[in-house]
Scaffold this motif. Structure first.
Motif, PDB file in Angstrom:
ATOM      1  N   ARG A 268       0.834  -1.208   0.000  1.00  0.00           N
ATOM      2  CA  ARG A 268       0.000   0.000   0.000  1.00  0.00           C
ATOM      3  C   ARG A 268       0.870   1.260   0.000  1.00  0.00           C
ATOM      4  NH1 ARG A 268      -5.552   0.991   0.717  1.00  0.00           N
ATOM      5  NH2 ARG A 268      -5.825   3.204   0.239  1.00  0.00           N
ATOM      6  N   ALA A 269       1.947   1.246   0.761  1.00  0.00           N
ATOM      7  CA  ALA A 269       2.834   2.405   0.802  1.00  0.00           C
ATOM      8  C   ALA A 269       3.449   2.673  -0.569  1.00  0.00           C
ATOM      9  CB  ALA A 269       3.930   2.192   1.845  1.00  0.00           C
ATOM     10  N   ALA A 270       3.849   1.614  -1.257  1.00  0.00           N
ATOM     11  CA  ALA A 270       4.442   1.779  -2.587  1.00  0.00           C
ATOM     12  C   ALA A 270       3.409   2.304  -3.582  1.00  0.00           C
ATOM     13  CB  ALA A 270       5.019   0.449  -3.072  1.00  0.00           C
ATOM     14  N   LEU A 271       2.204   1.769  -3.541  1.00  0.00           N
ATOM     15  CA  LEU A 271       1.155   2.212  -4.455  1.00  0.00           C
ATOM     16  C   LEU A 271       0.787   3.670  -4.200  1.00  0.00           C
ATOM     17  CD1 LEU A 271      -1.018  -1.024  -4.336  1.00  0.00           C
ATOM     18  CD2 LEU A 271       0.131  -0.116  -6.378  1.00  0.00           C
ATOM     19  N   GLU A 272       0.725   4.064  -2.938  1.00  0.00           N
ATOM     20  CA  GLU A 272       0.425   5.455  -2.618  1.00  0.00           C
ATOM     21  C   GLU A 272       1.536   6.377  -3.123  1.00  0.00           C
ATOM     22  OE1 GLU A 272      -2.259   6.633  -1.538  1.00  0.00           O
ATOM     23  OE2 GLU A 272      -3.342   4.979  -0.602  1.00  0.00           O
ATOM     24  N   ALA A 273       2.777   5.932  -3.011  1.00  0.00           N
ATOM     25  CA  ALA A 273       3.892   6.738  -3.514  1.00  0.00           C
ATOM     26  C   ALA A 273       3.809   6.908  -5.026  1.00  0.00           C
ATOM     27  CB  ALA A 273       5.225   6.093  -3.120  1.00  0.00           C
ATOM     28  N   LEU A 274       3.463   5.834  -5.725  1.00  0.00           N
ATOM     29  CA  LEU A 274       3.324   5.915  -7.183  1.00  0.00           C
ATOM     30  C   LEU A 274       2.166   6.832  -7.582  1.00  0.00           C
ATOM     31  CD1 LEU A 274       3.963   2.162  -8.026  1.00  0.00           C
ATOM     32  CD2 LEU A 274       5.392   4.088  -8.738  1.00  0.00           C
ATOM     33  N   LEU A 275       1.065   6.797  -6.817  1.00  0.00           N
ATOM     34  CA  LEU A 275      -0.057   7.683  -7.108  1.00  0.00           C
ATOM     35  C   LEU A 275       0.326   9.139  -6.927  1.00  0.00           C
ATOM     36  CD1 LEU A 275      -3.109   5.864  -5.474  1.00  0.00           C
ATOM     37  CD2 LEU A 275      -2.825   6.412  -7.898  1.00  0.00           C
ATOM     38  N   GLU A 276       1.072   9.413  -5.864  1.00  0.00           N
ATOM     39  CA  GLU A 276       1.401  10.797  -5.531  1.00  0.00           C
ATOM     40  C   GLU A 276       2.480  11.372  -6.426  1.00  0.00           C
ATOM     41  OE1 GLU A 276       3.087  13.400  -1.724  1.00  0.00           O
ATOM     42  OE2 GLU A 276       2.501  11.301  -1.468  1.00  0.00           O
ATOM     43  N   ARG A 277       3.467  10.554  -6.772  1.00  0.00           N
ATOM     44  CA  ARG A 277       4.658  11.079  -7.444  1.00  0.00           C
ATOM     45  C   ARG A 277       4.804  10.662  -8.896  1.00  0.00           C
ATOM     46  NH1 ARG A 277       8.783  12.833  -3.793  1.00  0.00           N
ATOM     47  NH2 ARG A 277       8.078  12.743  -1.622  1.00  0.00           N
ATOM     48  N   GLY A 278       3.976   9.727  -9.373  1.00  0.00           N
ATOM     49  CA  GLY A 278       4.117   9.266 -10.738  1.00  0.00           C
ATOM     50  C   GLY A 278       5.156   8.165 -10.846  1.00  0.00           C
ATOM     51  N   PRO A 279       5.642   7.874 -12.067  1.00  0.00           N
ATOM     52  CA  PRO A 279       6.577   6.760 -12.254  1.00  0.00           C
ATOM     53  C   PRO A 279       7.802   6.887 -11.370  1.00  0.00           C
ATOM     54  CG  PRO A 279       5.766   7.547 -14.370  1.00  0.00           C
ATOM     55  CD  PRO A 279       5.286   8.522 -13.341  1.00  0.00           C
TER      56      PRO A 279
END
Length: 411
Positions: free
Chosen positions: A18-29
Motif C-alpha cells: 500500500r505504501a508503494a502504491l500510494e507513492a506511485l499515485l502521488e509522485r508518478g513513475p
C-alpha cells in the motif's frame, strides 16, 4: 483457523504494498531505488514488492530512467487500466458523467440532457449517461467498478429515499441506491452535490489543511457542506447543510418548503435574489453570476473608491459598492449563524454566483462576518477548477475503489 496479528509477514507485505502504491499515485513513475527510499524498505524487498504488484496487474513498467554514466533504472507506474470509476453530476437539466482510470486520469466524458417532466425512468437515463462516458473511454458500462452520483438533494439513510430534491423528477423512488445499482450493474453511491464539492476542495483546494470547515455554495439555490474533524457531517436524515431553508432576518418564513424561494436564506441569497439585487443597482445580465460579475469588475476597476456628492448617485462604482455591500451583508449574517454553532476554522465560498463575485465579494463577506462573530474563521474563494461536483465524485469513487483494489495483492 488462523488469525492475522500485527507483525505477521502477510500484514507487513500488505502495508508495504500500500505504501508503494500510494507513492506511485502521488509522485508518478518511480524506480525501485526511489520506492525503497520513499517507503523505507530495502531494495531487495522493493524488488519483491514490485514483482508482486506487477503480477497482480496493479503496476506496469514505464521505460528506463537514465542515471549516472553506465547506470539505468526501470520505471514503474500505476496501471490505470486495472480499474475504472465514474462520477456523475445530476441537475434538473442534464446528467454529466466523467470516467477515470485507477490513476485518476479522466478518460471519458458525456453529457445527457434530461427531460423536465414526471415519469422519467431514472435507471434508463443514468444508464444512457454512463454508457456515453464509458464508450468514449473505450469501455462497456460493466467495466466500471463503481459510480458516485452527485445530486441536488440527500438520501435519507433510514428510508433510502431522496429528499430536498422535489425539483428533480424521477429520482423519488424507494431504495434509490439499490434500485440504481441493480439496474445499472455497477456499485452505486449517491451523495449531495455540495458535499462532493467540499471533498474536492479538501483533496486539492483551499481546504487541504483544514479539519473543520464549511463550504457555502450559491448558484440557483443555496447549500452548505459541513466537515468536522476531517469527515463530512451529513446529519440524521442526510440534510445537514441545507441552509437555504433556514429562517433569516429580513426574509419571510418559508411556510411551504416545497416553494423553495418564498422565504428564508434562499429568498435573500439564492440566484434569483442576487439577480434581483444586482438589477436594482443597475447591473444587468442573463443570470445572477453575470450581473454580479459586472458589479465586481466595476469595484476592481475603481479600486473601491467612489466619488462623493451628487455625481455619486449615478456613478457605476458607487452602485457596485452598494450592491456588493448589501449582498455581503446578507451572506455574512447567514454565515454568522453557522459560525456561532459550528466554530469552523475556515469558510470556503463556491458555486457560480459566489465565484463570479470574486475577491471583491469575498473580502466584504469576511469583513461583515468578522464584525458579527467572536470566532473569526478565514474566508476563501474556491480554487477547484472545472466542475467541483464531478471532481468530488471521482475522488470518492477512486478512494473506495483503491481501498478495494489495493488489498488484492498476493499474500
Amino acid at each position: 483457523m488462523s488469525v492475522s496479528v500485527p507483525g505477521t509477514p502477510s500484514l507487513l507485505r500488505a502495508i508495504n504494498d500500500r505504501a508503494a502504491l500510494e507513492a506511485l499515485l502521488e509522485r508518478g513513475p518511480l524506480t525501485r531505488p526511489q520506492i525503497s527510499g520513499l517507503t523505507g524498505i530495502s531494495k531487495p524487498t522493493a524488488s519483491q514488492l514490485l514483482a508482486r504488484l506487477e503480477q497482480a496487474g496493479l503496476v506496469v513498467r514505464d521505460g528506463i530512467r537514465e542515471g549516472l554514466p553506465g547506470r539505468t533504472a526501470e520505471l514503474y507506474r500505476i496501471n490505470g487500466a486495472a480499474a475504472h470509476v465514474a462520477g456523475a453530476d445530476v441537475t434538473p437539466a442534464r446528467i454529466r458523467v466523467s470516467v477515470a482510470d485507477l490513476a485518476g486520469t479522466v478518460v471519458g466524458e458525456h453529457t445527457l440532457p434530461t427531460p423536465g417532466r414526471t415519469g422519467v425512468d431514472v435507471v434508463a437515463r443514468m444508464a444512457a449517461a454512463l454508457d456515453g462516458a464509458a464508450a468514449e473511454a473505450g469501455l462497456g458500462r460493466k467495466r466500471l467498478d463503481r459510480a458516485v452520483i452527485g445530486i441536488q438533494g440527500a438520501v435519507d439513510p433510514a428510508t433510502g429515499r431522496l429528499g430536498y430534491a422535489s425539483h428533480i423528477p424521477g429520482w423519488h423512488i424507494p431504495d434509490l441506491v439499490g434500485t440504481l445499482g441493480g439496474g445499472l450493474g455497477v456499485r452505486v453511491a449517491i451523495e449531495n452535490d455540495v458535499n462532493l464539492a467540499a471533498l474536492a476542495e479538501r483533496a486539492g483546494g483551499q481546504a487541504a489543511a483544514a479539519r473543520d470547515f464549511v463550504l457555502l455554495w450559491v448558484a440557483d439555490g443555496v447549500g452548505m457542506a459541513v466537515v468536522l474533524n476531517g469527515a463530512l457531517h451529513r446529519g440524521a436524515t442526510g440534510g445537514a447543510g441545507e441552509i437555504g431553508y433556514m429562517p433569516a432576518v429580513g426574509a419571510p418564513l418559508m411556510r411551504d418548503v416545497r416553494r423553495t424561494h418564498t422565504g428564508g436564506v434562499h429568498s435573500l441569497t439564492g440566484g434569483a435574489a442576487v439577480l434581483k439585487l444586482m438589477r436594482e443597482h443597475g447591473f444587468r445580465g442573463r443570470d445572477a453570476g453575470t450581473a454580479l460579475g459586472r458589479a465586481a469588475a466595476e469595484t476592481e476597476a475603481t479600486g473601491g473608491r467612489t466619488p462623493t456628492g451628487e455625481r455619486a448617485a449615478a456613478d457605476a462604482g458607487a452602485r457596485a459598492e452598494r450592491a456588493l455591500t448589501e449582498l455581503a451583508t446578507r451572506l455574512g449574517a447567514t454565515l454568522a449563524t453557522v459560525v456561532a454553532v459550528l466554530d469552523p476554522s475556515l469558510v470556503v465560498l463556491t458555486g457560480d454566483v459566489l465565484r463570479a463575485g470574486g475577491e471583491p465579494l469575498r473580502a466584504r463577506v469576511e469583513q461583515h462576518l468578522h464584525s458579527l462573530t467572536i470566532p473569526r474563521p478565514e474566508v476563501r474563494l474556491s480554487t477547484v477548477q472545472g466542475n467541483p461536483v464531478l471532481a468530488g465524485a471521482l475522488q470518492q469513487a477512486l478512494r473506495e475503489t483503491r481501498d478495494a483494489v489495493f488489498s488484492t495483492t498476493a499474500p
